[in-house]
Design a protein around this motif. Structure first.
Motif, short mmCIF file in Angstrom:
data_model
loop_
_atom_site.label_atom_id
_atom_site.label_comp_id
_atom_site.label_asym_id
_atom_site.label_seq_id
_atom_site.Cartn_x
_atom_site.Cartn_y
_atom_site.Cartn_z
N LEU A 112 0.87 -1.18 0.00
CA LEU A 112 0.00 0.00 0.00
C LEU A 112 0.90 1.23 0.00
CD1 LEU A 112 -3.05 0.80 0.14
CD2 LEU A 112 -2.79 0.93 2.61
N PRO A 113 1.43 1.58 -1.17
CA PRO A 113 2.49 2.61 -1.22
C PRO A 113 2.05 3.97 -0.65
CG PRO A 113 1.78 1.98 -3.44
CD PRO A 113 1.12 1.06 -2.48
N ALA A 114 0.78 4.33 -0.82
CA ALA A 114 0.36 5.65 -0.34
C ALA A 114 0.53 5.77 1.16
CB ALA A 114 -1.09 5.90 -0.73
N PRO A 154 -12.33 1.22 -2.21
CA PRO A 154 -11.12 2.03 -2.31
C PRO A 154 -10.34 1.75 -3.60
CG PRO A 154 -11.37 1.19 -0.10
CD PRO A 154 -12.43 0.53 -0.93
N GLN A 177 -12.13 3.54 -6.32
CA GLN A 177 -11.90 4.97 -6.18
C GLN A 177 -10.55 5.37 -6.76
OE1 GLN A 177 -11.64 6.14 -2.15
NE2 GLN A 177 -12.11 8.26 -2.55
N THR A 178 -9.54 4.55 -6.50
CA THR A 178 -8.22 4.83 -7.05
C THR A 178 -8.26 4.82 -8.57
OG1 THR A 178 -7.34 3.71 -5.12
CG2 THR A 178 -5.79 4.18 -6.89
N LEU A 230 -9.79 8.06 -9.78
CA LEU A 230 -8.86 9.18 -9.61
C LEU A 230 -7.80 9.15 -10.70
CD1 LEU A 230 -8.53 9.14 -5.75
CD2 LEU A 230 -9.60 10.90 -7.13
N THR A 231 -7.37 7.92 -11.07
CA THR A 231 -6.37 7.80 -12.11
C THR A 231 -6.89 8.34 -13.43
OG1 THR A 231 -5.81 5.77 -10.97
CG2 THR A 231 -4.67 6.18 -13.03
N THR A 247 -12.36 13.13 -10.25
CA THR A 247 -11.99 13.37 -8.86
C THR A 247 -13.19 13.43 -7.92
OG1 THR A 247 -11.89 15.68 -9.45
CG2 THR A 247 -9.82 14.49 -9.29
N ALA A 248 -14.21 14.19 -8.29
CA ALA A 248 -15.33 14.33 -7.37
C ALA A 248 -16.53 14.80 -8.17
CB ALA A 248 -15.02 15.33 -6.26
N LEU A 259 -20.22 8.24 -1.03
CA LEU A 259 -19.27 9.01 -0.23
C LEU A 259 -17.88 8.99 -0.84
CD1 LEU A 259 -19.04 10.53 2.52
CD2 LEU A 259 -18.01 8.45 3.38
N LEU A 260 -17.41 7.80 -1.20
CA LEU A 260 -16.03 7.68 -1.65
C LEU A 260 -15.86 8.23 -3.06
CD1 LEU A 260 -14.96 4.23 -0.20
CD2 LEU A 260 -14.51 6.50 0.68
N ALA A 261 -16.77 7.89 -3.98
CA ALA A 261 -16.61 8.36 -5.35
C ALA A 261 -16.89 9.85 -5.45
CB ALA A 261 -17.54 7.58 -6.28
N GLY A 317 -16.28 12.06 -3.26
CA GLY A 317 -15.39 12.88 -2.45
C GLY A 317 -16.15 13.64 -1.39
N ARG A 347 -9.91 8.74 1.86
CA ARG A 347 -10.00 9.56 0.65
C ARG A 347 -8.65 10.20 0.32
NH1 ARG A 347 -13.09 10.82 -3.95
NH2 ARG A 347 -11.92 12.52 -4.80
N ALA A 360 -3.25 7.75 -6.19
CA ALA A 360 -3.52 7.98 -7.61
C ALA A 360 -2.77 9.19 -8.14
CB ALA A 360 -5.02 8.17 -7.81
N ALA A 367 -10.29 16.35 -2.58
CA ALA A 367 -11.69 16.54 -2.17
C ALA A 367 -11.82 17.09 -0.75
CB ALA A 367 -12.44 15.22 -2.28
#
Lengths: 547, 403
Positions: free
Chosen positions: A20-22, A396, A399-400, A403-404, A408-409, A487-489, A491, B85, B92, B99
């Motif tokens: 999980l690099p982030a 999640p 969602q990533t 975002l790629t 974004t929102a 919620l997640l998609a 933002g 989030r 990404a 957000a």
């Protein structure tokens, strides 16, 4: 569907192996699985998921079958059919919340009987809600899944030629229940098999109902996945991903088990049919049982909604008062305007995502019909994967992916995310009735010179209007009920009735939950009412179309 | 558990994050307000409390009026969702205009985000209203012993109090031992939110502080102490308490508000709270019976501050700073402390305030069930966050999987 599903699964699978690099975690290992195995609650949590899921599915299927077998075609059945739309449209969380308040030792039933019957001045210390076996949770799931299976069954009835089959069976002297089970049930079950699978997968991975009604020491595995996913320690997300993979394995195993059960029941059933017992005396026992089961579902869900409605108007309401000390509109004045504001977005998202899903599903089914080739097993699994994988683990990753792509929102990602969940439900509601359509109708129309498109638009779609509207209503209800995807998609920038309701529910303020629960129910109820009403109006002069 | 090995470097090894890139220097306030004009700030904050939601809406009106900043409250059921989030965005590569612009955050989430370099700052101590903040008397520069370094701005003080229904439990209980004695005499009338819920773990920490002789050891990471020896009195205590808890400890309320509801339903008579004004506010909102009062333990209770932080990739950092500053203003702090509105403790120092503001604070009626600052007594500092994590895990193994 491949893109989102693959991305979502990869987003679950990869962290399960420590990557999980982030969060600065880049070491591949089996540690997440090891830490999962070290959790002492793993075995009981897995057992709970399996037992509650199988029990809830078996009970709801049995209850719906009894109801159909004993009562279809009667006036009582039509009454239940009408009750169905409010039942189906009540969101799971709102129903669970209402049910918990209904049956708790300090709940409405206890209040109504205290102290004059029970002698209780204070609620007794009894473990009813959150019991260790998860029975309260199973009751909630059965009450809520019965209307869904019943609606699926109704949509299938039209294509099962039930009336004629029953006429033959009754002419041969079969009892009502036995005759229905032997002649109609096999045809119906073949059509609602996938919905039953979905009920099973859903019951095993449900989170909101389990949180409110289920045990917590330990909770079912799905709830624990959500807990770990929300843990402040980012490393726990790896454990959550590993647990989500285990959860997926459990669901697949339970589905296989169910499949074996189907096979066994079919073998036994065949022998039972071949013996030719007329079973007339069984009616006396089984018919009332069916009504009790139907009544249980209706009373539970409607009782839950009544709880919510009363709480939305309540002043202080202590034990053992049967009703609040005062009724006022304070809660509606406080939450009404923002609920009304989010209702617009809710409707827009539901309409667009359901419309897209219908378009895609009908396109897919029509292609399948014209090429004469059914969707492969693998393809089916792909469509249904979003319903089988626990949402929290899958989202999640999704969602990533969004975002790629720079989503974004806002509304577009939310509608896309809803489509991932609405599409399978629409496919599932429409697929079997679509395939069960009598192709002779098309052959005749073609022989009279109609084009394939003409057959679709002028014959098939009108004839299938009931299942199509039902699928639409199911799609809208699914969209209205989505919490995490929204919620997640989005933002957090898109507020629907459900995101607002779940946020408020986390605070346990019954008045606020009451307002939003009632509003949510209304939002989902209107399409269901339409799905029942429109065909009746359209076909008021077409007797053969009333399944 | 293995997660411990991976968790410790995250929380403990606090390498200082490099200041994130920003268009505007926080100390140049004029430039900040100029850039903030017209920005929209998405504040991700727990949305479970109607009173808090109304207060946030009021703050939104204030910053819109004074600085042209639009504030949108994103109502969360769990702060972890906002962390997810920001984490996904970083994964990404969405490093600009994320957000989330502002998060209401607590100790372990802050420690994790700061460590993973997901926060913007330092900014907090450059805000104009920082001049009124009580940096000497209140824990506003550390969050669970982790130094904030200006990466989060305080906006409310919290302290542990116990709520009791005086109709059933008249006199305050002075210590953990007396709570146990009372619970044994009245089985089934006390419970606490299920750890790892924040408030539930707080109850465990509060009890540990009560029972242990050496509080000094708790301010260091638990790995430097003999964990089993230090916490042994706590487990003995819980072994005695659990059988006389509500539902014999087979079920627990999931959160603080769920526990509050149990009290309103007359199922329990004693409950823990992390907000001295919560009981008064709940009574005013018809959520609790008027007979409820609060007390603190004789040796003092745990206290900490609530903060707001700005993610590294917010596109409205200036607007977020304007909101953080507005939250620390005397006007907002006064409103937050009013029990009819929120009942949160102020982070400001009375000595530093202008005369008129100080008078307004003194004139405030704290509410029927709220203790005065003097009655609240000694504030005990939070233990190092590693204790909270480890105690939570240990609790789960001992009591969380009883079946």
């Amino acid at each position: 569907m491949l893109g989102p599903v693959a991305a979502g699964l990869a987003g679950t699978l990869i962290p399960a192996f420590g990557y999980l690099p982030a969060a600065g975690l880049t070491e591949w290992s089996l540690d997440p699985f090891r830490s999962l195995l070290e959790w002492p609650g793993l075995v009981p949590a897995m057992r709970l998921s399996i037992t509650t899921g199988l029990l809830a599915t078996m009970l709801s299927l049995a209850a719906v079958t009894l109801l159909f077998a004993g009562w279809s075609g009667t006036r009582a059945f039509r009454l239940l059919e009408r009750l169905l739309s409010p039942l189906l449209s009540v969101p799971h969380a709102a129903m669970a919340f209402g049910l918990a308040f209904l049956i708790a030792p300090s709940g409405w039933i206890s209040r109504a009987l205290s102290p004059w019957v029970t002698g209780w001045e204070r609620p007794p210390d009894l473990l009813i809600v959150q019991d260790g076996w998860g029975l309260a949770m199973v009751a909630g799931l059965v009450a809520k899944e019965m209307p869904f299976l019943m609606l699926m069954g109704l949509a299938a009835m039209g294509q099962a030629d039930a009336t004629r089959r029953m006429r033959v069976a009754q002419a041969a002297g079969y009892g009502r229940v036995t005759g229905w089970l032997k002649t109609v049930f096999p045809a119906i079950y073949a059509q609602i098999r996938l919905p039953v699978y979905v009920v099973l997968a859903y019951s095993m991975s449900v989170v909101d109902v389990a949180l409110i009604l289920g045990p917590s020491t330990p909770p079912p595995l799905s709830v624990q996945v959500v807990r770990w996913m929300a843990d402040p320690d980012l490393a726990m997300r790896l454990t959550a991903s590993a647990a989500a993979m285990v959860q997926l394995g459990l669901v697949v195993a339970a589905l296989l088990l169910w499949r074996c059960g189907e096979w066994a029941v079919a073998r036994i059933g065949l022998a039972w049919i071949a013996r030719g017992g007329r079973g007339r005396s069984a009616d006396q026992l089984l018919r009332p049982l069916g009504v009790v089961a139907g009544g249980f579902s209706a009373l539970t869900v409607l009782g839950g909604i009544a709880c919510l409605a009363v709480w939305s108007l309540a002043g202080f309401w202590g034990f053992p008062d049967a009703l609040p000390q005062g009724l006022d509109l304070r809660s509606w004045a406080r939450h009404g305007p923002s609920a009304w504001g989010s209702a617009g977005d809710t409707a827009l998202i539901a309409a667009i995502s359901t419309g897209l899903a219908l378009f895609l599903v009908i396109g897919c089914l029509e292609t399948e019909y014209r090429r004469g080739r059914a969707l492969t097993q693998a393809g089916l699994w792909l469509v249904y994967l979003p319903l089988v994988v626990p949402q929290i683990a899958f989202l999640p990753g999704l969602q990533t992916l969004f975002l790629t792509f720079g989503l974004t929102a806002g509304m577009v990602p939310v509608i896309t995310a809803h489509l991932v969940f609405v599409l399978p439900y629409v496919f599932l509601s429409l697929g079997d009735p679509w395939r069960a359509w009598e192709p002779q109708n098309g052959v005749v129309a073609r022989a009279l010179g109609t084009s394939p498109a003409g057959v679709l638009w002028r014959i098939r779609l009108p004839m299938l209007i009931r299942p199509i509207l039902t699928a639409t209503a199911v799609g809208i209800a699914v969209s209205v009920g989505q919490y995490l995807p929204t919620l997640l998609a989005g933002g957090g920038r898109v507020a629907t009735l459900t995101t607002e309701a779940v946020a408020l529910a986390s605070g346990g303020d019954r008045r606020a939950i009451g307002v939003y629960g009632v509003a949510q129910t209304m939002a989902a109820m209107i399409p269901f009412a339409a799905a029942l009403l429109i065909p009746t109006l359209l076909w008021r002069n077409r007797r053969g179309m009333h399944g | 558990m293995t997660s411990l090995k991976t968790a410790l470097p995250l929380v403990a090894a606090m390498s200082l994050a490099a200041p994130a890139w920003s268009q505007t220097d926080p100390s140049d306030w004029e430039a900040v307000t100029a850039a903030a004009e017209g920005q929209t700030v998405y504040w991700h904050a727990w949305g479970g409390s109607t009173a808090t939601n109304d207060f946030i809406a009021w703050i939104g009106d204030k910053v819109a009026e004074e600085h042209g900043v639009t504030l949108e409250h994103v109502k969360l059921s769990d702060t972890g969702d906002a962390v997810t989030r920001v984490l996904s965005e970083k994964q990404a590569g969405a490093d600009e205009d994320g957000a989330v612009d502002l998060i209401w955050i607590n100790g372990p989430n802050f420690a994790a985000m700061k460590e993973a370099e997901l926060l913007f700052g330092p900014f907090a101590e450059a805000l104009p209203n920082w001049q009124y903040v009580d940096v000497d008397g209140k824990t506003v520069q550390t969050d669970f012993t982790v130094s904030t370094d200006g990466y989060e701005a305080p906006w409310a003080m919290a302290q542990v109090v116990f709520m009791h229904d005086t109709a059933d439990l008249e006199a305050p209980l002075p210590s953990a031992e007396s709570i146990l004695e009372w619970a044994q005499a009245n089985p089934g009338r006390f419970t606490y939110p299920q750890p790892p819920d924040f408030l539930g773990t707080t109850f465990l920490k509060q009890t540990l502080i009560e029972l242990t002789d050496d509080n000094e050891i708790l301010s260091k990471p638990e790995s430097e102490a003999d964990f089993q020896a230090v916490t042994a009195p706590l487990w003995d205590y819980l072994d005695a308490l659990t059988p006389v808890l509500w539902r014999q400890g087979q079920a627990y309320p999931s959160t603080g508000p769920a526990q509050l509801q149990l009290m309103a339903d007359e199922e329990i008579d004693l409950a823990i709270s992390f907000s001295p004004g919560e009981a008064s506010t709940a009574i005013a909102n018809n959520q609790l019976q008027p007979s409820v009062r609060t007390f603190v333990l004789e040796d003092g209770t745990l206290g900490n501050a609530s903060f707001v932080a700005i993610p590294y990739n917010s596109g409205s950092k200036e607007g977020a700073m304007v909101v953080a500053n507005a939250l620390m203003s005397p006007e907002a702090q006064l409103r937050a402390q009013d029990p009819d509105i929120l009942g949160y403790g102020t982070v400001l120092s009375m000595e530093k305030l202008p005369e008129a503001d100080r008078a307004a604070f003194e004139a405030l009626d704290l509410g029927v069930a709220t203790l005065s600052p003097a009655e609240l007594g000694t504030v005990q500092p939070e233990p190092h966050p590693s204790w909270m994590t480890r105690i939570g895990q240990e609790w789960i193994e001992r009591y969380g999987v009883v079946q």
